[in-house]
Design an enzyme around this catalytic site. Structure first.
Site, PDB file in Angstrom:
ATOM      1  N   CYS A  34       0.689  -1.139  -0.501  1.00 12.75           N
ATOM      2  CA  CYS A  34      -0.149   0.035  -0.208  1.00 12.75           C
ATOM      3  C   CYS A  34       0.633   1.204   0.145  1.00 12.75           C
ATOM      4  CB  CYS A  34      -1.017  -0.292   1.315  1.00 12.75           C
ATOM      5  SG  CYS A  34       0.029   0.225   2.894  1.00 12.75           S
ATOM      6  N   ASP A  36       2.613   2.912   2.614  1.00 12.26           N
ATOM      7  CA  ASP A  36       2.591   2.988   4.292  1.00 12.26           C
ATOM      8  C   ASP A  36       4.005   3.194   5.209  1.00 12.26           C
ATOM      9  OD1 ASP A  36      -0.721   4.062   3.072  1.00 12.26           O
ATOM     10  OD2 ASP A  36      -0.814   3.082   5.163  1.00 12.26           O
ATOM     11  N   CYS A  59      -3.109   5.685   5.724  1.00 13.59           N
ATOM     12  CA  CYS A  59      -4.079   5.510   5.719  1.00 13.59           C
ATOM     13  C   CYS A  59      -4.671   5.829   7.588  1.00 13.59           C
ATOM     14  CB  CYS A  59      -4.745   4.321   5.401  1.00 13.59           C
ATOM     15  SG  CYS A  59      -4.426   2.845   6.993  1.00 13.59           S
ATOM     16  N   CYS A 103      -3.019  -3.337   8.523  1.00 13.25           N
ATOM     17  CA  CYS A 103      -2.071  -1.993   9.443  1.00 13.25           C
ATOM     18  C   CYS A 103      -2.248  -2.486  10.462  1.00 13.25           C
ATOM     19  CB  CYS A 103      -3.368  -0.714   8.998  1.00 13.25           C
ATOM     20  SG  CYS A 103      -4.453  -0.570   7.394  1.00 13.25           S
TER      21      CYS A 103
END
Ligand code: FES
Length: 134
Positions: A34, A36, A59, A103
């Site tokens: 992603c 991140d 996020c 996450c």
């Protein structure tokens, strides 16, 4: 996808955001899937985390899970902090949407890397014959 109030609280008002310029340990990790990325800093005294800060590009779940991870880790011994995992983070937040479970892995991983960085520096001090201060 809905975040609960606790996640939103940590997303809108994250705790322990920032850097520690003279950190004893630093851990950086990213999720290639992603994009991140988290950088986490710790200060250590008597084998305990006395300060912890993080910067994140990510996020809402990455921000919220990072914030709560730093709250869980503050004041813990290094051994205790090293054991913090995604399940602890999800439990402390009261859950995450299924699509955001992944996450919760990032910040505990950054914390473990920061602890390993601290231990590595301590080891280097010992090898160089310096008195360990922490
Ligand atoms: Fe990458 Fe949340 S989507 S950490």
């Amino acid at each position: 996808m809905f975040y609960n109030d606790k996640v939103l609280e940590h997303f809108f008002d994250p705790k322990n955001i920032g850097e520690i310029p003279d950190a004893d340990g630093v851990g950086t990790i990213g999720d290639p899937a992603c994009g991140d990325c988290i950088k986490l800093y710790i200060k250590v005294e008597d084998r305990r985390i006395t300060d912890i800060k993080f910067k994140v590009y990510g996020c809402p779940a990455a921000i919220g899970t990072s914030s709560i991870t730093t709250e869980i880790a503050m004041g813990k011994t290094l051994d205790e902090a090293y054991q913090i995992d995604d399940e602890d983070v999800i439990r402390a937040l009261g859950g995450l949407p299924d699509q955001k479970i992944h996450c919760s892995v990032l910040c505990p991983a950054a914390l473990r890397l920061a602890i390993l960085d601290y231990v590595s520096k301590l080891r280097q001090q010992v090898l160089e014959g310096k008195q360990a201060e922490n």
